[in-house]
Design a protein around this motif. Sequence first.
Motif, PDB file in Angstrom:
ATOM      1  N   PHE A   1       0.833  -1.207   0.000  1.00  0.00           N
ATOM      2  CA  PHE A   1       0.000   0.000   0.000  1.00  0.00           C
ATOM      3  C   PHE A   1       0.869   1.259   0.000  1.00  0.00           C
ATOM      4  CE2 PHE A   1      -2.083   3.347   2.492  1.00  0.00           C
ATOM      5  CZ  PHE A   1      -3.180   3.605   1.681  1.00  0.00           C
ATOM      6  N   ILE A   2       1.936   1.300   0.807  1.00  0.00           N
ATOM      7  CA  ILE A   2       2.838   2.457   0.881  1.00  0.00           C
ATOM      8  C   ILE A   2       3.517   2.699  -0.458  1.00  0.00           C
ATOM      9  CG2 ILE A   2       4.962   3.317   1.924  1.00  0.00           C
ATOM     10  CD1 ILE A   2       2.530   3.565   3.712  1.00  0.00           C
TER      11      ILE A   2
ATOM     12  N   LYS B   1       2.485   1.716  -3.453  1.00  0.00           N
ATOM     13  CA  LYS B   1       1.503   2.191  -4.421  1.00  0.00           C
ATOM     14  C   LYS B   1       1.143   3.652  -4.166  1.00  0.00           C
ATOM     15  CE  LYS B   1      -0.736  -2.178  -5.584  1.00  0.00           C
ATOM     16  NZ  LYS B   1      -2.021  -2.946  -5.584  1.00  0.00           N
ATOM     17  N   SER B   2       0.996   3.993  -2.877  1.00  0.00           N
ATOM     18  CA  SER B   2       0.661   5.376  -2.541  1.00  0.00           C
ATOM     19  C   SER B   2       1.771   6.328  -2.964  1.00  0.00           C
ATOM     20  CB  SER B   2       0.416   5.502  -1.025  1.00  0.00           C
ATOM     21  OG  SER B   2      -0.677   4.704  -0.631  1.00  0.00           O
ATOM     22  N   SER B   3       3.009   5.925  -2.773  1.00  0.00           N
ATOM     23  CA  SER B   3       4.145   6.766  -3.158  1.00  0.00           C
ATOM     24  C   SER B   3       4.181   6.978  -4.659  1.00  0.00           C
ATOM     25  CB  SER B   3       5.452   6.119  -2.682  1.00  0.00           C
ATOM     26  OG  SER B   3       5.470   5.999  -1.275  1.00  0.00           O
TER      27      SER B   3
ATOM     28  N   TYR C   1       1.647   6.702  -6.715  1.00  0.00           N
ATOM     29  CA  TYR C   1       0.494   7.528  -7.073  1.00  0.00           C
ATOM     30  C   TYR C   1       0.763   8.993  -6.739  1.00  0.00           C
ATOM     31  CZ  TYR C   1      -4.271   9.312  -7.199  1.00  0.00           C
ATOM     32  OH  TYR C   1      -5.388  10.057  -7.481  1.00  0.00           O
ATOM     33  N   GLY C   2       1.365   9.277  -5.562  1.00  0.00           N
ATOM     34  CA  GLY C   2       1.665  10.652  -5.171  1.00  0.00           C
ATOM     35  C   GLY C   2       2.669  11.288  -6.124  1.00  0.00           C
TER      36      GLY C   2
END
Length: 304
Positions: free
Chosen positions: A277-278, A280-282, A284-285
Amino acid sequence: MIIFFCITFNVILVSGSSLSNQVKQDPAEMYSKPGVTAKITCSHSIEGYTQIFWYKQLKNKEMQFLGYMNVKDGYPEEGVNVTIEGRASKGETCTLTTEQLSLDSSAVYFCAAKHCDSSGNEAYFGGGTKLTVLEPEHPITEPTVKVLPPSQKECRNQKDNEKRKTLVCVASEFYPDHVSVSWQIGEKEVTDGVATDSAALRNGKYYSITSRLRVSAEVWYEPSNKFICTVSFFINETTKKNSSAFIHGEKAKDTNAMTREKYLRITQSAKLTYSVFIVKSSIYGAFVAFLVWKLQGSSGKQNY
């Protein structure tokens, strides 16, 4: 000569057939002291059979021929120290008498009924008589009985519908070895899944024997089920005494309960999921920041 040929060439011994059920020996079990006399009787209800043969089963399972009776005449073998009396026809009784018993006299004795003719008719065994000559200064001792629960590790790798549990009954510290073992679940006697040692094992002065009962895991994991092992010990040829032991089934463990192993699996899975999740979030950000930067750049050029 006719009798000789019957004995030598035409004796075919059969056990376990329907006619064997018509050959009776008495007693089935007996103890005696050294130096005394033992008597075993044999009778049959087979039409036309007029001979009875006697055998002694040795420790190596070989059969020693002791002699025979033809109608009313007994013919014991030389050197076996027995007498054969009575009659051998249907409904009559033949008696084998062993004089001056010794420890070597301990054995299983069999009689067999035979029709003497030239057609090779079978000779049918009786059920046998187990004779034990008691050792001096060795008292008759009843067994101690215990029932052991199944191993916790049993059936771990089996499919749910194939899981079985094995209970073990141990009878020990008895003498002599005249015992039989039976199982019950509650009030019902069970034979399926039962395996008992073929003979008691001697260790020092005493004997022991084990019997195993295999049941489904579903039957074992029922606390109300009572598993009873009964050992019948023959005090003498007319009396036997039962000794029993039992255990109850146990409650199945909660498969949903949290164990250390299960906790570690869950936490490791959670850590992996969180890490993904981290990442993917990075990504995406970073992608959003890139788009904002591109849009700001395009807007500045247009204003210029």
